[in-house]
Write an enzyme that holds these catalytic residues in place. Sequence first.
Site, PDB file in Angstrom:
ATOM      1  N   HIS A   1       2.077  10.350   7.695  1.00 52.17           N
ATOM      2  CA  HIS A   1       3.220   9.522   8.095  1.00 52.17           C
ATOM      3  C   HIS A   1       4.126  10.401   8.963  1.00 52.17           C
ATOM      4  O   HIS A   1       4.186  11.616   8.765  1.00 52.17           O
ATOM      5  CB  HIS A   1       3.939   9.085   6.816  1.00 52.17           C
ATOM      6  CG  HIS A   1       5.051   8.108   7.016  1.00 52.17           C
ATOM      7  ND1 HIS A   1       6.300   8.493   7.431  1.00 52.17           N
ATOM      8  CD2 HIS A   1       5.114   6.768   6.836  1.00 52.17           C
ATOM      9  CE1 HIS A   1       7.088   7.434   7.498  1.00 52.17           C
ATOM     10  NE2 HIS A   1       6.396   6.367   7.142  1.00 52.17           N
TER      11      HIS A   1
ATOM     12  N   GLN B   1       3.167   7.322  -1.289  1.00 55.29           N
ATOM     13  CA  GLN B   1       2.235   6.269  -1.711  1.00 55.29           C
ATOM     14  C   GLN B   1       1.375   6.745  -2.886  1.00 55.29           C
ATOM     15  O   GLN B   1       0.451   6.049  -3.306  1.00 55.29           O
ATOM     16  CB  GLN B   1       1.311   5.858  -0.554  1.00 55.29           C
ATOM     17  CG  GLN B   1       2.019   5.447   0.719  1.00 55.29           C
ATOM     18  CD  GLN B   1       2.696   4.082   0.617  1.00 55.29           C
ATOM     19  OE1 GLN B   1       2.457   3.317  -0.319  1.00 55.29           O
ATOM     20  NE2 GLN B   1       3.552   3.770   1.575  1.00 55.29           N
TER      21      GLN B   1
ATOM     22  N   LYS C   1       9.549   2.370  -3.468  1.00 54.44           N
ATOM     23  CA  LYS C   1       8.167   1.875  -3.408  1.00 54.44           C
ATOM     24  C   LYS C   1       7.591   1.679  -4.810  1.00 54.44           C
ATOM     25  O   LYS C   1       6.472   1.219  -4.970  1.00 54.44           O
ATOM     26  CB  LYS C   1       7.293   2.855  -2.622  1.00 54.44           C
ATOM     27  CG  LYS C   1       7.699   2.972  -1.152  1.00 54.44           C
ATOM     28  CD  LYS C   1       6.721   3.829  -0.405  1.00 54.44           C
ATOM     29  CE  LYS C   1       7.240   4.300   0.931  1.00 54.44           C
ATOM     30  NZ  LYS C   1       7.370   3.255   1.938  1.00 54.44           N
TER      31      LYS C   1
ATOM     32  N   CYS D   1       4.128   3.955  11.197  1.00 53.93           N
ATOM     33  CA  CYS D   1       4.657   5.339  11.297  1.00 53.93           C
ATOM     34  C   CYS D   1       3.528   6.350  11.137  1.00 53.93           C
ATOM     35  O   CYS D   1       3.704   7.408  10.511  1.00 53.93           O
ATOM     36  CB  CYS D   1       5.760   5.603  10.269  1.00 53.93           C
ATOM     37  SG  CYS D   1       7.154   4.511  10.418  1.00 53.93           S
TER      38      CYS D   1
END
Length: 411
Positions: A126, A206, A229, A369
């Site tokens: 990212h 993530q 997230k 991104c």
Amino acid sequence: MTTATLDPVRIRREFPTLDQSVNGHPLVYLDNAATSQKPRAVLDALGAYYENDNSNVHRGIHELSRRATVAYEESRAKVASWVGATEPAEIVWTRGTTEAINLVSTAWGLNNVREGDEILISVLEHHSNIIPWQLLAQRTGAVIKYIEIDDQGRWVLEDLSDLLTDRTKVVAISHVSNALGTVNPVKEVAAAAHEVGALVLVDGAQGAVHIKVNVQDLGVDCYAFSGHKMCGPTGIGALWARRDLLDSMEPYQGGGEMIHLVEREMSTWAKVPHKFEAGTPNIAGAIGMGAAIDFLSEVGMDAIARHERDLLAYALERVSAVGGVRIYGPESLEEHSALISFTLGDAHPHDIATILDSEGIAVRAGHHCAQLAMKHFGISATARASIYLYNTEDDIDRLAEGLEQVRSIFA
Ligand code: C6P
């Protein structure tokens, strides 16, 4: 809720945002990798803090400040145990993953990286795990090297021993790719990086969401992640780093909270983690992130992982059956986290997302991104459907039906 299995229909009732229609259709939310929805428990924790305990932390000698400080520090302890830290002091609150990485690239990097040193990152990163290192390289004269990816979006590690040299000072890699869903072999690379004495930072934005992370087992030095997230509020996240590393680092920002004594010419710093937390922090956010961890722990990370894997398998089957779809990312479910990144014939991913939105289905479209990863495949964008604990097979059926519509328009 049980720890063994997960009933997404029951779980989604805990998420008020999911209970609405968008463009005349019940909402299907498949943009979880961008940000997840928030359960009532988190919204209640935020409300309770502002309604009952609102006060600054570590400052006031009064009851409200005491309560706010206790709740804020209890949340730090929850975040610490979430990733297997040895003590809460190893958790520095940040605005999110991006700020956590910038903290290390600046506070550690500027004092430890010199001209000609090497920084190893991957093409899959990212931008939050590329740009801070490019800035560091520009400021120090260091060189950035890249781990390449194969056509399934997996790291190519055959030449890892050539990429790592005695000049490698830091290896900064993602646990899970947000653009392709690749689950990366972080442990293996961390072990090799340590052999040449490099620092290992993991972008866990993530990762900590879907995987029960244990930083000791991963064998890394820093792990950065975001609250929003994983069912928590926006504007809060954390850097985990080894205590001795944090102790050795200079402050990131100056201000209140981070000092021990202030003199005219020189000042001394508070102990970690406060040394890195200048100014009034996001107290409500930290408390909300603690509530999110309580919520996810109660559901059970094993149950969440199982549900996501089953739903991903179903989604891959349904989405790949739509004519013209090309899925990017690993073929093996073991290496593929809970998202599908895809294109559909000549339809621009923005058109795919717009048509799906008209059906009440939220997905993300763009470069995510991760422009270097997109470039590898010779594309500028994909559409991305990302799954979380409250998604159901019905959501996936709606996605597949929506994609059939896209196909019929662009056929
Ligand atoms: N990815 C996505 O839609 P922040 O914004 O600091 O919470 O997280 C940045 C970040 C860093 N690394 C990875 C792997 C990420 O996925 C993200 C955020 C979002 O994919 C927004 S671009």
